[in-house]
Design an enzyme around this catalytic site. Structure first.
Site, PDB file in Angstrom:
ATOM      1  N   ARG A  52       0.668  -1.108   0.075  1.00 45.13           N
ATOM      2  CA  ARG A  52       0.377   0.004  -0.284  1.00 45.13           C
ATOM      3  C   ARG A  52       0.960   1.361  -0.047  1.00 45.13           C
ATOM      4  O   ARG A  52       0.546   1.885  -0.231  1.00 45.13           O
ATOM      5  CB  ARG A  52      -0.892   0.443   1.005  1.00 45.13           C
ATOM      6  CG  ARG A  52      -2.353  -1.165   1.675  1.00 45.13           C
ATOM      7  CD  ARG A  52      -2.592  -1.235   2.470  1.00 45.13           C
ATOM      8  NE  ARG A  52      -3.682  -2.481   2.393  1.00 45.13           N
ATOM      9  CZ  ARG A  52      -3.198  -4.214   2.785  1.00 45.13           C
ATOM     10  NH1 ARG A  52      -1.813  -4.268   2.624  1.00 45.13           N
ATOM     11  NH2 ARG A  52      -3.666  -4.519   2.381  1.00 45.13           N
ATOM     12  N   THR A  53       1.749   1.174   1.219  1.00 44.30           N
ATOM     13  CA  THR A  53       2.543   2.573   0.965  1.00 44.30           C
ATOM     14  C   THR A  53       3.187   2.974   0.067  1.00 44.30           C
ATOM     15  O   THR A  53       3.611   3.900  -0.472  1.00 44.30           O
ATOM     16  CB  THR A  53       3.888   2.914   2.393  1.00 44.30           C
ATOM     17  OG1 THR A  53       2.472   2.357   3.428  1.00 44.30           O
ATOM     18  CG2 THR A  53       4.216   3.978   2.578  1.00 44.30           C
ATOM     19  N   HIS A 130       4.812   6.770  11.333  1.00 45.85           N
ATOM     20  CA  HIS A 130       3.919   6.406   9.887  1.00 45.85           C
ATOM     21  C   HIS A 130       3.514   7.671  10.088  1.00 45.85           C
ATOM     22  O   HIS A 130       1.860   7.292   9.362  1.00 45.85           O
ATOM     23  CB  HIS A 130       2.893   5.020  10.011  1.00 45.85           C
ATOM     24  CG  HIS A 130       2.645   4.524   8.873  1.00 45.85           C
ATOM     25  ND1 HIS A 130       3.672   5.637   7.762  1.00 45.85           N
ATOM     26  CD2 HIS A 130       2.677   3.096   8.225  1.00 45.85           C
ATOM     27  CE1 HIS A 130       2.648   5.173   6.079  1.00 45.85           C
ATOM     28  NE2 HIS A 130       2.908   3.399   6.713  1.00 45.85           N
TER      29      HIS A 130
END
Length: 301
Positions: A52-53, A130
């Site tokens: 995802r990131t 994060h």
């Protein structure tokens, strides 16, 4: 025009700084974004696996008109023992205008930022923070709630090892949200209450979910439970999000999960795919928020 800057965490940002990122994300939330970073070069330096990131940063950068290069730990000079600073200096010398870095060691992005001239964006460092996830989670909440102030946000699961929790707590506490952390002592030490003044700890999921506006479920690794001598079946019985437990929250509560999601462990599929789930929307919003981060950090917005 703002000066280029790094994004290393949310703890030390002001509420105005956070609001600026969120407002920029709203501007980026369009089918046809402007290529504000045309001709720039973004290096994606990932020492840990990511879907995802990494992909959302890559898509965000390309939508803004940049050239991207993905550097993973197992396919670069990192495997030969090169330090993160030397790797960063090499990318800078090759023409990178910005480095997005994920690293298993807390503080690694800060080390890069102290030694390089270009902006560094923290895509997750150890058990520290994060920040882009915290921003996209807040952005998602605000797509469904009028304000973060007064929101009751229950976060359930492996709190101890979650950098997502730390970034969310730091952000939400700046806007007057009430955060309830829930989990067994092995995954949620009492010291977690020191993260922010308004953080509360609950060992009982039913108590944590009662009247919640937002439920954030967190991934729980079976191997970690085994290492802590916690019974996985007992954990599921006490902390899995079920339809019955969801009814304890407000009728318009939203269900979130930063991923990766383990269906049948921390959450049941009928909830993950149900009408109150915004999990897929979180992923989509990651692109807009990371576009905002890239433009802000590179000084073009």
């Amino acid at each position: 025009m703002p000066k280029p800057c790094s994004l290393l965490g949310l703890e030390h940002l002001s509420a105005d700084d956070v609001t600026r990122f969120l407002k920029l994300a709203r501007k980026m939330h369009t089918p046809h974004p402007k290529p504000l970073l045309r001709g720039k070069r973004i290096a994606l330096l990932f020492y840990e696996p990511s879907t995802r990131t990494r992909v959302s940063f890559e898509f965000a950068a390309k939508l803004l008109g940049t050239h991207t290069s993905v550097i993973s730990a197992d396919s670069s000079s990192i495997t030969k023992g090169e330090s993160i600073v030397d790797t960063g200096k090499t990318l800078q010398a090759l023409g990178a205008d910005c480095i997005v870095v994920r690293h298993p060691s807390s503080g690694a992005p800060n080390v890069l930022a102290r030694n390089l001239r270009i902006p560094i964006i923290n895509a997750g460092d150890g058990m520290h923070e994060h920040p882009s996830q915290g921003l996209l989670d807040a952005y998602t909440m605000l797509r469904h709630k009028k304000s973060l102030k007064g929101l009751r946000v229950a976060m359930v699961g492996d709190i101890q090892h979650s950098r997502v929790v730390r970034s969310n707590v730091h952000l939400l506490s700046k806007f007057g949200a009430q955060v309830i952390l829930c989990g067994p002592p092995e995954l949620l030490p009492d010291t977690a209450a020191a993260l922010a003044p308004d953080v509360k700890i609950s060992r009982h999921m039913e108590e944590a979910l009662r009247k919640a506006d937002v439920i954030m479920m967190l991934r729980v690794q079976k191997e970690r439970l085994a290492g802590l001598k916690l019974d996985a079946h007992k954990y599921v019985a006490q902390y899995q999000l079920t339809p019955e437990r969801l009814k304890l929250a407000k009728n318009d509560a939203i269900v979130m999960h930063p991923g990766p999601m383990v269906r049948g462990m921390e959450i049941q599929s009928e909830i993950a795919d149900g009408p109150q789930s915004v999990i897929e929307e979180q992923v989509q919003n990651g692109v807009y928020v990371r576009m905002a981060i890239l433009t802000a950090c590179m000084g073009v917005a």
